[in-house]
Design an enzyme around this catalytic site. Sequence first.
Site, PDB file in Angstrom:
ATOM      1  N   ASN A  44       0.843  -1.198   0.000  1.00  0.00           N
ATOM      2  CA  ASN A  44       0.000   0.000   0.000  1.00  0.00           C
ATOM      3  C   ASN A  44       0.878   1.248   0.000  1.00  0.00           C
ATOM      4  O   ASN A  44       1.972   1.270   0.570  1.00  0.00           O
ATOM      5  CB  ASN A  44      -1.038   0.000   1.134  1.00  0.00           C
ATOM      6  CG  ASN A  44      -0.474  -0.156   2.522  1.00  0.00           C
ATOM      7  OD1 ASN A  44       0.604  -0.718   2.712  1.00  0.00           O
ATOM      8  ND2 ASN A  44      -1.183   0.323   3.523  1.00  0.00           N
ATOM      9  N   GLU A  57      -2.998  -4.811  -2.997  1.00  0.00           N
ATOM     10  CA  GLU A  57      -3.490  -5.689  -4.063  1.00  0.00           C
ATOM     11  C   GLU A  57      -3.500  -4.957  -5.402  1.00  0.00           C
ATOM     12  O   GLU A  57      -3.154  -5.532  -6.442  1.00  0.00           O
ATOM     13  CB  GLU A  57      -4.915  -6.171  -3.754  1.00  0.00           C
ATOM     14  CG  GLU A  57      -5.047  -7.001  -2.494  1.00  0.00           C
ATOM     15  CD  GLU A  57      -5.362  -6.159  -1.261  1.00  0.00           C
ATOM     16  OE1 GLU A  57      -4.836  -5.030  -1.142  1.00  0.00           O
ATOM     17  OE2 GLU A  57      -6.132  -6.627  -0.424  1.00  0.00           O
ATOM     18  N   CYS A  90     -10.125  -5.532   0.985  1.00  0.00           N
ATOM     19  CA  CYS A  90     -11.245  -4.588   1.117  1.00  0.00           C
ATOM     20  C   CYS A  90     -12.215  -4.812  -0.053  1.00  0.00           C
ATOM     21  O   CYS A  90     -11.904  -5.527  -1.008  1.00  0.00           O
ATOM     22  CB  CYS A  90     -10.727  -3.154   1.138  1.00  0.00           C
ATOM     23  SG  CYS A  90     -10.149  -2.554  -0.457  1.00  0.00           S
TER      24      CYS A  90
END
Length: 132
Positions: A44, A57, A90
């Site tokens: 991230n 991701e 998420c």
Amino acid sequence: MSIADEDLISAATGARRNAYARYSGYKVGAALVDERGHLHVGCNVENAAYPLGNCAEASAIAAMVQQGGKRIVKIAIAGGADDIGPCTPCGSCRQRIHEFADGDTVILAIDDSGDWQRYSIEQLLPASFHLP
Ligand code: THU
């Protein structure tokens, strides 16, 4: 073409170390293997303008696409902590993974204690949105 869970988890944990999580303090790493057996990693990357931050991701998927990978065979996400459990993707990342996943794509979520959970995309994103 696959890779041992432990090896992919170790790649995700390595990617997590370089995460730029200046604002949340929540570091995440992701590692995936594509249909050719190639490994791609991401972390991230946050920003002072909060909504501009990228999830791990998304970074790993962007790396795969740039390198010519077409499908995700297996993806590991390293985040979370003992007290909150593994970092499951998420909602946005479930949709991102879905774009390149198949019925047998394996999604591994790992926490600090080394515990991990194994999911399919159907488990994480049932009745998903997709186009032909
Ligand atoms: N984050 C990810 O990288 N992947 C997820 O699936 C969940 C959340 C990041 C975004 C943000 O930088 C931090 O974790 C806290 O939400």
